[in-house]
Design a protein around this motif. Structure first.
Motif, PDB file in Angstrom:
ATOM      1  N   ILE A 288       0.834  -1.206   0.000  1.00  0.00           N
ATOM      2  CA  ILE A 288       0.000   0.000   0.000  1.00  0.00           C
ATOM      3  C   ILE A 288       0.867   1.254   0.000  1.00  0.00           C
ATOM      4  CG2 ILE A 288      -1.684   1.326   1.324  1.00  0.00           C
ATOM      5  CD1 ILE A 288      -2.766  -1.383   2.353  1.00  0.00           C
ATOM      6  N   TYR A 289       1.857   1.271   0.884  1.00  0.00           N
ATOM      7  CA  TYR A 289       2.756   2.429   0.969  1.00  0.00           C
ATOM      8  C   TYR A 289       3.476   2.644  -0.356  1.00  0.00           C
ATOM      9  CZ  TYR A 289       7.012   5.020   2.069  1.00  0.00           C
ATOM     10  OH  TYR A 289       8.058   5.917   2.043  1.00  0.00           O
ATOM     11  N   ARG A 290       4.017   1.573  -0.922  1.00  0.00           N
ATOM     12  CA  ARG A 290       4.790   1.667  -2.150  1.00  0.00           C
ATOM     13  C   ARG A 290       3.935   2.221  -3.297  1.00  0.00           C
ATOM     14  NH1 ARG A 290       9.294  -1.283  -4.428  1.00  0.00           N
ATOM     15  NH2 ARG A 290       9.164  -1.353  -6.704  1.00  0.00           N
ATOM     16  N   GLU A 291       2.701   1.765  -3.412  1.00  0.00           N
ATOM     17  CA  GLU A 291       1.835   2.252  -4.486  1.00  0.00           C
ATOM     18  C   GLU A 291       1.585   3.751  -4.349  1.00  0.00           C
ATOM     19  OE1 GLU A 291      -1.714  -0.053  -4.474  1.00  0.00           O
ATOM     20  OE2 GLU A 291      -0.786  -1.809  -5.427  1.00  0.00           O
ATOM     21  N   HIS A 292       1.332   4.203  -3.132  1.00  0.00           N
ATOM     22  CA  HIS A 292       1.111   5.636  -2.916  1.00  0.00           C
ATOM     23  C   HIS A 292       2.386   6.422  -3.188  1.00  0.00           C
ATOM     24  CE1 HIS A 292      -2.959   5.285  -1.523  1.00  0.00           C
ATOM     25  NE2 HIS A 292      -2.635   4.465  -0.532  1.00  0.00           N
ATOM     26  N   LEU A 293       3.526   5.935  -2.683  1.00  0.00           N
ATOM     27  CA  LEU A 293       4.783   6.642  -2.885  1.00  0.00           C
ATOM     28  C   LEU A 293       5.112   6.761  -4.370  1.00  0.00           C
ATOM     29  CD1 LEU A 293       7.260   7.908  -1.411  1.00  0.00           C
ATOM     30  CD2 LEU A 293       8.377   5.685  -1.667  1.00  0.00           C
ATOM     31  N   GLN A 294       4.917   5.679  -5.107  1.00  0.00           N
ATOM     32  CA  GLN A 294       5.203   5.710  -6.539  1.00  0.00           C
ATOM     33  C   GLN A 294       4.298   6.710  -7.260  1.00  0.00           C
ATOM     34  OE1 GLN A 294       5.075   1.865  -8.360  1.00  0.00           O
ATOM     35  NE2 GLN A 294       5.899   2.576 -10.315  1.00  0.00           N
ATOM     36  N   ARG A 295       3.038   6.772  -6.874  1.00  0.00           N
ATOM     37  CA  ARG A 295       2.119   7.714  -7.509  1.00  0.00           C
ATOM     38  C   ARG A 295       2.528   9.160  -7.240  1.00  0.00           C
ATOM     39  NH1 ARG A 295      -2.089   6.056  -5.375  1.00  0.00           N
ATOM     40  NH2 ARG A 295      -2.804   7.683  -3.965  1.00  0.00           N
ATOM     41  N   TYR A 296       2.972   9.454  -6.014  1.00  0.00           N
ATOM     42  CA  TYR A 296       3.340  10.829  -5.670  1.00  0.00           C
ATOM     43  C   TYR A 296       4.706  11.224  -6.239  1.00  0.00           C
ATOM     44  CZ  TYR A 296      -0.553  10.309  -2.434  1.00  0.00           C
ATOM     45  OH  TYR A 296      -1.791  10.071  -1.889  1.00  0.00           O
ATOM     46  N   LEU A 297       5.640  10.291  -6.288  1.00  0.00           N
ATOM     47  CA  LEU A 297       6.970  10.608  -6.806  1.00  0.00           C
ATOM     48  C   LEU A 297       7.028  10.585  -8.335  1.00  0.00           C
ATOM     49  CD1 LEU A 297       9.383   8.684  -4.387  1.00  0.00           C
ATOM     50  CD2 LEU A 297       8.969  11.144  -4.508  1.00  0.00           C
ATOM     51  N   GLN A 298       6.178   9.795  -8.949  1.00  0.00           N
ATOM     52  CA  GLN A 298       6.150   9.643 -10.415  1.00  0.00           C
ATOM     53  C   GLN A 298       7.543   9.331 -10.947  1.00  0.00           C
ATOM     54  OE1 GLN A 298       3.967  12.881 -12.249  1.00  0.00           O
ATOM     55  NE2 GLN A 298       2.301  12.690 -10.787  1.00  0.00           N
ATOM     56  N   GLN A 299       8.148  10.205 -11.765  1.00  0.00           N
ATOM     57  CA  GLN A 299       9.412   9.866 -12.394  1.00  0.00           C
ATOM     58  C   GLN A 299      10.584   9.822 -11.416  1.00  0.00           C
ATOM     59  OE1 GLN A 299       7.690  12.582 -12.921  1.00  0.00           O
ATOM     60  NE2 GLN A 299       8.967  14.438 -12.943  1.00  0.00           N
ATOM     61  N   GLN A 300      10.393  10.357 -10.195  1.00  0.00           N
ATOM     62  CA  GLN A 300      11.467  10.277  -9.210  1.00  0.00           C
ATOM     63  C   GLN A 300      11.538   8.915  -8.550  1.00  0.00           C
ATOM     64  OE1 GLN A 300      12.185  13.854  -6.567  1.00  0.00           O
ATOM     65  NE2 GLN A 300      10.093  14.296  -7.214  1.00  0.00           N
TER      66      GLN A 300
END
Length: 302
Positions: A288-300
């Protein structure tokens, strides 16, 4: 390094902040009666002092802290009042409206600092609540938002923020630090607990494992070098149910930033998932955390 300007001005004294005139301005409502009383049901053990502030317009919460009696400030060498500077320089405001802090004002309090907050008593999160499992994704999302907002942000290195780092976080549970502070004026039992904990570990762990832990505490450079290879962000430092609340509808509040640090994001994540593992599996929380983090960071996102 990016320069940051003061966003909120500290009151020069606790008395000034809690005066009827100041509170009337802060709360945008007439305040004529102010009375402080100690919070008898407070179960914190670090040494910070909590009080209720009763007024004719409602009840608020006051936290006072000083390096002279607060173990967290002692153990992490917090001479700037980082839980205040994060608000003072607007870093906590950068999380709004997705993650709230509910701080009304802050002040210098003689040798320390004071934080005036809205009373969250009816909104506190607890793992014992019937709806606790349903709220966990909300707080994992809030954690991801926090980390993404300050991902590799050089502002975190500003000296006047006084943020902790991995070395200071380690020092908070080190045997030498605990022994040095066990007999000081700090009002916390934590140093004694740390000493006792190391004694227990020496009995429970294999000798070679225990000796490696001791060496790492005495010289943490191998661990710090490893951590330095990865992105750093703003850590809450004590992200757990006791420091979380939720306002309706689904507005997470994160408070008590005394152990805030700049370091690897998984320090926060592991601390939180360790506390909730009876409600949700570690792998599911990480997903869950990883999915949210990836969405917020996008290309980072790496």
């Amino acid at each position: 390094m990016k320069q940051i300007e003061e966003t909120h001005t500290l009151f020069g004294s606790l008395e000034e902040m809690l005066s009827p005139g100041s509170l009337s301005s802060l709360l945008s409502t007439p305040v004529s009666r102010v009375k402080c009383r100690s919070m008898d049901n407070h179960n914190g053990v670090a040494g910070g002092r909590l009080s209720y502030v009763d007024t004719n317009s409602g009840r608020y919460v006051l936290k006072s802290m000083s390096i002279n009696y607060d173990w967290i400030m002692h153990g992490s060498e917090d001479r700037h009042g980082r839980s205040v500077t994060l608000w003072q320089y607007g870093l906590l405001d950068r999380l709004l409206p997705h993650v709230e802090h509910q701080i009304i004002a802050c002040a210098r309090d003689k040798e320390g600092w004071a934080i005036l907050m809205h009373d969250l008593s009816d909104s506190l999160f607890s793992l014992d609540q019937p709806a606790a499992v349903a709220k966990l994704p909300l707080f994992l999302d809030a954690l991801a938002r926090l980390h993404a907002t300050f991902w590799n942000d050089p502002v975190l290195l500003a000296d006047h923020l006084g943020l902790s780092d991995a070395a200071r976080l380690l020092n908070g549970s080190s045997l030498p630090a605990a022994r040095n502070h066990a007999n000081t004026t700090t009002e916390s039992p934590i140093p004694v607990w740390v000493v006792e904990g190391w004694e227990i570990m020496e009995d429970l762990l294999d000798r070679d494992v225990f000796e490696q832990m001791v060496r790492l505490i005495e010289d943490p450079r191998p661990l710090l070098t490893a951590l330095a290879r990865y992105p750093h962000t703003l850590l809450h430092g004590d992200y757990r149910d006791a420091n979380l609340a939720v306002l309706s509808p689904a507005r997470p509040v994160v408070f008590d930033w005394q152990q805030a640090a700049h370091s690897l994001m998984t320090i926060d994540l592991v601390w939180f998932t360790e506390g909730i593992r009876e409600l949700i599996s570690e792998s599911e929380a990480q997903r869950i955390y990883r999915e949210h983090l990836q969405r917020y960071l996008q290309q980072q996102f790496d």
